[in-house]
Design a protein around this motif. Structure first.
Motif, PDB file in Angstrom:
ATOM      1  N   VAL A   1      -7.051   5.843   3.443  1.00  0.00           N
ATOM      2  CA  VAL A   1      -6.999   4.511   2.825  1.00  0.00           C
ATOM      3  C   VAL A   1      -6.057   3.590   3.590  1.00  0.00           C
ATOM      4  O   VAL A   1      -6.409   2.446   3.907  1.00  0.00           O
ATOM      5  N   VAL A   2      -4.868   4.061   3.905  1.00  0.00           N
ATOM      6  CA  VAL A   2      -3.882   3.212   4.593  1.00  0.00           C
ATOM      7  C   VAL A   2      -4.361   2.851   5.995  1.00  0.00           C
ATOM      8  O   VAL A   2      -4.316   1.686   6.395  1.00  0.00           O
ATOM      9  N   TYR A   3      -4.851   3.821   6.756  1.00  0.00           N
ATOM     10  CA  TYR A   3      -5.311   3.520   8.113  1.00  0.00           C
ATOM     11  C   TYR A   3      -6.576   2.667   8.102  1.00  0.00           C
ATOM     12  O   TYR A   3      -6.761   1.829   8.993  1.00  0.00           O
ATOM     13  N   ALA A   4      -7.434   2.840   7.110  1.00  0.00           N
ATOM     14  CA  ALA A   4      -8.619   1.984   6.997  1.00  0.00           C
ATOM     15  C   ALA A   4      -8.196   0.541   6.731  1.00  0.00           C
ATOM     16  O   ALA A   4      -8.781  -0.398   7.288  1.00  0.00           O
ATOM     17  N   CYS A   5      -7.191   0.351   5.918  1.00  0.00           N
ATOM     18  CA  CYS A   5      -6.687  -0.995   5.647  1.00  0.00           C
ATOM     19  C   CYS A   5      -6.105  -1.616   6.914  1.00  0.00           C
ATOM     20  O   CYS A   5      -6.372  -2.786   7.224  1.00  0.00           O
TER      21      CYS A   5
ATOM     22  N   GLN B   1      -2.462  20.505  -8.093  1.00  0.00           N
ATOM     23  CA  GLN B   1      -3.239  21.279  -7.121  1.00  0.00           C
ATOM     24  C   GLN B   1      -3.929  20.406  -6.071  1.00  0.00           C
ATOM     25  O   GLN B   1      -4.227  20.876  -4.977  1.00  0.00           O
ATOM     26  N   SER B   2      -4.180  19.129  -6.365  1.00  0.00           N
ATOM     27  CA  SER B   2      -4.847  18.258  -5.389  1.00  0.00           C
ATOM     28  C   SER B   2      -3.862  17.398  -4.591  1.00  0.00           C
ATOM     29  O   SER B   2      -4.277  16.596  -3.758  1.00  0.00           O
ATOM     30  N   LEU B   3      -2.574  17.565  -4.830  1.00  0.00           N
ATOM     31  CA  LEU B   3      -1.565  16.718  -4.186  1.00  0.00           C
ATOM     32  C   LEU B   3      -1.589  16.825  -2.665  1.00  0.00           C
ATOM     33  O   LEU B   3      -1.583  15.812  -1.968  1.00  0.00           O
ATOM     34  N   ASP B   4      -1.610  18.032  -2.149  1.00  0.00           N
ATOM     35  CA  ASP B   4      -1.551  18.215  -0.697  1.00  0.00           C
ATOM     36  C   ASP B   4      -2.745  17.557  -0.010  1.00  0.00           C
ATOM     37  O   ASP B   4      -2.588  16.865   0.994  1.00  0.00           O
ATOM     38  N   PHE B   5      -3.942  17.748  -0.568  1.00  0.00           N
ATOM     39  CA  PHE B   5      -5.141  17.139   0.015  1.00  0.00           C
ATOM     40  C   PHE B   5      -5.035  15.620  -0.014  1.00  0.00           C
ATOM     41  O   PHE B   5      -5.295  14.948   0.993  1.00  0.00           O
ATOM     42  N   ASN B   6      -4.674  15.068  -1.158  1.00  0.00           N
ATOM     43  CA  ASN B   6      -4.584  13.610  -1.278  1.00  0.00           C
ATOM     44  C   ASN B   6      -3.504  13.032  -0.375  1.00  0.00           C
ATOM     45  O   ASN B   6      -3.685  11.967   0.213  1.00  0.00           O
ATOM     46  N   HIS B   7      -2.387  13.728  -0.246  1.00  0.00           N
ATOM     47  CA  HIS B   7      -1.310  13.246   0.622  1.00  0.00           C
ATOM     48  C   HIS B   7      -1.754  13.206   2.072  1.00  0.00           C
ATOM     49  O   HIS B   7      -1.523  12.224   2.782  1.00  0.00           O
ATOM     50  N   HIS B   8      -2.382  14.279   2.528  1.00  0.00           N
ATOM     51  CA  HIS B   8      -2.725  14.380   3.944  1.00  0.00           C
ATOM     52  C   HIS B   8      -4.020  13.677   4.326  1.00  0.00           C
ATOM     53  O   HIS B   8      -4.172  13.274   5.484  1.00  0.00           O
ATOM     54  N   TYR B   9      -4.953  13.531   3.400  1.00  0.00           N
ATOM     55  CA  TYR B   9      -6.260  12.993   3.769  1.00  0.00           C
ATOM     56  C   TYR B   9      -6.607  11.692   3.051  1.00  0.00           C
ATOM     57  O   TYR B   9      -6.820  10.672   3.690  1.00  0.00           O
ATOM     58  N   THR B  10      -6.659  11.725   1.732  1.00  0.00           N
ATOM     59  CA  THR B  10      -7.123  10.559   0.982  1.00  0.00           C
ATOM     60  C   THR B  10      -6.278   9.332   1.256  1.00  0.00           C
ATOM     61  O   THR B  10      -6.787   8.287   1.668  1.00  0.00           O
TER      62      THR B  10
ATOM     63  N   LEU C   1       0.829  -1.213   0.000  1.00  0.00           N
ATOM     64  CA  LEU C   1       0.000   0.000   0.000  1.00  0.00           C
ATOM     65  C   LEU C   1       0.858   1.256   0.000  1.00  0.00           C
ATOM     66  O   LEU C   1       0.536   2.244  -0.669  1.00  0.00           O
ATOM     67  N   ASN C   2       1.950   1.232   0.748  1.00  0.00           N
ATOM     68  CA  ASN C   2       2.829   2.397   0.801  1.00  0.00           C
ATOM     69  C   ASN C   2       3.504   2.636  -0.551  1.00  0.00           C
ATOM     70  O   ASN C   2       3.634   3.777  -0.994  1.00  0.00           O
ATOM     71  N   ILE C   3       3.919   1.555  -1.221  1.00  0.00           N
ATOM     72  CA  ILE C   3       4.503   1.682  -2.553  1.00  0.00           C
ATOM     73  C   ILE C   3       3.482   2.288  -3.506  1.00  0.00           C
ATOM     74  O   ILE C   3       3.788   3.241  -4.257  1.00  0.00           O
ATOM     75  N   LEU C   4       2.266   1.755  -3.486  1.00  0.00           N
ATOM     76  CA  LEU C   4       1.203   2.285  -4.358  1.00  0.00           C
ATOM     77  C   LEU C   4       0.881   3.740  -4.014  1.00  0.00           C
ATOM     78  O   LEU C   4       0.598   4.542  -4.909  1.00  0.00           O
ATOM     79  N   ARG C   5       0.919   4.069  -2.735  1.00  0.00           N
ATOM     80  CA  ARG C   5       0.644   5.445  -2.303  1.00  0.00           C
ATOM     81  C   ARG C   5       1.676   6.412  -2.870  1.00  0.00           C
ATOM     82  O   ARG C   5       1.331   7.450  -3.426  1.00  0.00           O
ATOM     83  N   VAL C   6       2.959   6.065  -2.763  1.00  0.00           N
ATOM     84  CA  VAL C   6       4.014   6.940  -3.280  1.00  0.00           C
ATOM     85  C   VAL C   6       3.904   7.058  -4.798  1.00  0.00           C
ATOM     86  O   VAL C   6       4.012   8.157  -5.362  1.00  0.00           O
ATOM     87  N   ALA C   7       3.666   5.945  -5.477  1.00  0.00           N
ATOM     88  CA  ALA C   7       3.512   5.975  -6.934  1.00  0.00           C
ATOM     89  C   ALA C   7       2.297   6.825  -7.328  1.00  0.00           C
ATOM     90  O   ALA C   7       2.378   7.638  -8.257  1.00  0.00           O
ATOM     91  N   ALA C   8       1.193   6.660  -6.599  1.00  0.00           N
ATOM     92  CA  ALA C   8      -0.010   7.444  -6.902  1.00  0.00           C
ATOM     93  C   ALA C   8       0.219   8.933  -6.631  1.00  0.00           C
ATOM     94  O   ALA C   8      -0.271   9.783  -7.385  1.00  0.00           O
TER      95      ALA C   8
END
Length: 194
Positions: A159-163, A146-155, A129-136
């Motif tokens: 996802v990772v903590y829900a998993c 423009q959406s990078l900061d939001f996705n990094h901090h929230y999305t 998941l962490n590999i996919l997160r960094v790639a995403a």
């Protein structure tokens, strides 16, 4: 209604709770003195994990057909088309997530045989998941900065903590429970068993 526990004994539910708290506290102290006071200050473990996550994320991006690379001057920097995209910092290398997951499973009662395969399997899933997160995040930076900061901090955090929460629930509800012995065949109606 169950009868009260004899004086001086701890009900089984409380005993398991106390065990969980004691094991969790011991693991926290081990983390504090082992990691925070020694490994984090040394920095080599974190640096190696950051570089590893960067390298494997770049390999995943390559497999998906993207022009990604590890920056020559910084082994923690993912580049896309020659432009800086994502820096894998110490908080993002996954070590704390591995420790949280492992600590919960170790502290929660359950068969050791299952813990011996479930912990590495869970860490492997969190690593993926962490590999996919960094790639995403690198793709996100390239196409929709423009959406990078939001996705990094929230999305991605959600996802990772829900998993991880899902893995904990799988452990607590299904795998931590010892296998039940097979029930004897039922006796025919009216028959008396000896």
């Amino acid at each position: 209604m169950s009868p009260p526990a004899p004086a001086g004994t701890t009900p089984p539910g409380n005993r398991l709770l106390y065990r969980f708290i004691l094991v969790a506290a011991a693991m926290y102290l081990g983390w504090f003195f082992g990691y925070e006071q020694w490994l984090a200050r040394d920095g080599r473990l974190d640096a190696a994990l950051c570089a590893h996550i960067t390298k494997v994320s770049v390999a995943a991006l390559h497999a998906l057909g993207f022009d990604a690379a590890v920056a020559a001057a910084n082994d923690r920097l993912v580049t896309m088309n020659g432009q800086s995209a994502v820096i894998v910092g110490v908080p993002c290398n996954g070590l704390v997530l591995y420790a949280l997951f492992t600590g919960f499973v170790l502290a929660f009662p359950g068969p050791w045989r299952r813990k011996l395969w479930f912990i590495p399997a869970g860490i492997g899933l969190i690593w993926c998941l962490n590999i996919l997160r960094v790639a995403a995040l690198a793709i996100n930076h390239h196409y929709a900065h423009q959406s990078l900061d939001f996705n990094h901090h929230y999305t991605f955090t959600f996802v990772v903590y829900a998993c991880i929460f899902g893995l904990w629930m799988l452990w607590a509800r299904r795998l931590a429970v010892p296998a039940r012995p097979a029930l004897p065949a039922s006796t025919p109606t009216g028959a008396v068993s000896a």
